[in-house]
Scaffold this motif. Structure first.
Motif, PDB file in Angstrom:
ATOM      1  N   LEU A   1       1.217   6.825  -6.739  1.00 23.63           N
ATOM      2  CA  LEU A   1       0.121   7.752  -7.017  1.00 23.63           C
ATOM      3  C   LEU A   1       0.509   9.178  -6.709  1.00 23.63           C
ATOM      4  O   LEU A   1       0.225  10.093  -7.479  1.00 23.63           O
ATOM      5  CB  LEU A   1      -1.118   7.357  -6.207  1.00 23.63           C
ATOM      6  CG  LEU A   1      -2.341   8.283  -6.317  1.00 23.63           C
ATOM      7  CD1 LEU A   1      -2.854   8.275  -7.749  1.00 23.63           C
ATOM      8  CD2 LEU A   1      -3.406   7.860  -5.338  1.00 23.63           C
ATOM      9  N   GLN A   2       1.198   9.372  -5.594  1.00 22.53           N
ATOM     10  CA  GLN A   2       1.614  10.701  -5.195  1.00 22.53           C
ATOM     11  C   GLN A   2       2.602  11.295  -6.200  1.00 22.53           C
ATOM     12  O   GLN A   2       2.549  12.495  -6.507  1.00 22.53           O
ATOM     13  CB  GLN A   2       2.262  10.629  -3.814  1.00 22.53           C
ATOM     14  CG  GLN A   2       2.260  11.887  -3.047  1.00 22.53           C
ATOM     15  CD  GLN A   2       2.768  11.652  -1.623  1.00 22.53           C
ATOM     16  OE1 GLN A   2       3.396  10.644  -1.334  1.00 22.53           O
ATOM     17  NE2 GLN A   2       2.472  12.588  -0.747  1.00 22.53           N
ATOM     18  N   ALA A   3       3.483  10.462  -6.743  1.00 21.20           N
ATOM     19  CA  ALA A   3       4.453  10.940  -7.726  1.00 21.20           C
ATOM     20  C   ALA A   3       3.768  11.259  -9.053  1.00 21.20           C
ATOM     21  O   ALA A   3       4.227  12.146  -9.797  1.00 21.20           O
ATOM     22  CB  ALA A   3       5.558   9.911  -7.935  1.00 21.20           C
TER      23      ALA A   3
ATOM     24  N   VAL B   1       0.837  -1.200   0.000  1.00 21.11           N
ATOM     25  CA  VAL B   1       0.000   0.000   0.000  1.00 21.11           C
ATOM     26  C   VAL B   1       0.876   1.255   0.000  1.00 21.11           C
ATOM     27  O   VAL B   1       0.582   2.216  -0.725  1.00 21.11           O
ATOM     28  CB  VAL B   1      -0.966  -0.003   1.210  1.00 21.11           C
ATOM     29  CG1 VAL B   1      -1.637   1.342   1.388  1.00 21.11           C
ATOM     30  CG2 VAL B   1      -1.998  -1.097   1.048  1.00 21.11           C
ATOM     31  N   VAL B   2       1.937   1.243   0.758  1.00 16.33           N
ATOM     32  CA  VAL B   2       2.843   2.397   0.777  1.00 16.33           C
ATOM     33  C   VAL B   2       3.445   2.613  -0.601  1.00 16.33           C
ATOM     34  O   VAL B   2       3.550   3.750  -1.083  1.00 16.33           O
ATOM     35  CB  VAL B   2       3.941   2.212   1.842  1.00 16.33           C
ATOM     36  CG1 VAL B   2       5.069   3.227   1.670  1.00 16.33           C
ATOM     37  CG2 VAL B   2       3.356   2.316   3.237  1.00 16.33           C
ATOM     38  N   GLY B   3       3.830   1.526  -1.260  1.00 15.92           N
ATOM     39  CA  GLY B   3       4.371   1.636  -2.613  1.00 15.92           C
ATOM     40  C   GLY B   3       3.351   2.197  -3.592  1.00 15.92           C
ATOM     41  O   GLY B   3       3.679   3.060  -4.422  1.00 15.92           O
ATOM     42  N   GLN B   4       2.131   1.729  -3.515  1.00 11.17           N
ATOM     43  CA  GLN B   4       1.077   2.233  -4.396  1.00 11.17           C
ATOM     44  C   GLN B   4       0.789   3.708  -4.109  1.00 11.17           C
ATOM     45  O   GLN B   4       0.577   4.491  -5.035  1.00 11.17           O
ATOM     46  CB  GLN B   4      -0.202   1.403  -4.215  1.00 11.17           C
ATOM     47  CG  GLN B   4      -0.070  -0.034  -4.659  1.00 11.17           C
ATOM     48  CD  GLN B   4       0.197  -0.156  -6.144  1.00 11.17           C
ATOM     49  OE1 GLN B   4      -0.395   0.535  -6.957  1.00 11.17           O
ATOM     50  NE2 GLN B   4       1.102  -1.039  -6.506  1.00 11.17           N
TER      51      GLN B   4
END
Length: 57
Positions: A52-54, A45-48
């Motif tokens: 998304l944030q990037a 989830v942190v990776g996703q």
């Protein structure tokens, strides 16, 4: 001596203690599996979220 032999025989034939140890080990294994799953899903989830944030301007 007869009382000691009787207690030893009862202890040998009692399976409640062994069952409790088995269930405790099983519970420990399940707990470790759940914690590992939570950590792995959390990392995914942190990776996703980072992706998304990037992608957002």
């Amino acid at each position: 001596m007869k009382k000691l032999m009787t207690m030893t025989r009862q202890f040998r034939d009692d399976e409640n203690g062994a069952a409790m140890v088995e269930y405790t080990i099983l519970l420990g294994m399940i707990t470790v599996a759940v914690i590992a799953t939570i950590i792995l899903v959390g990392n995914w989830v942190v990776g996703q979220w980072t992706t998304l944030q990037a992608a957002l301007p």
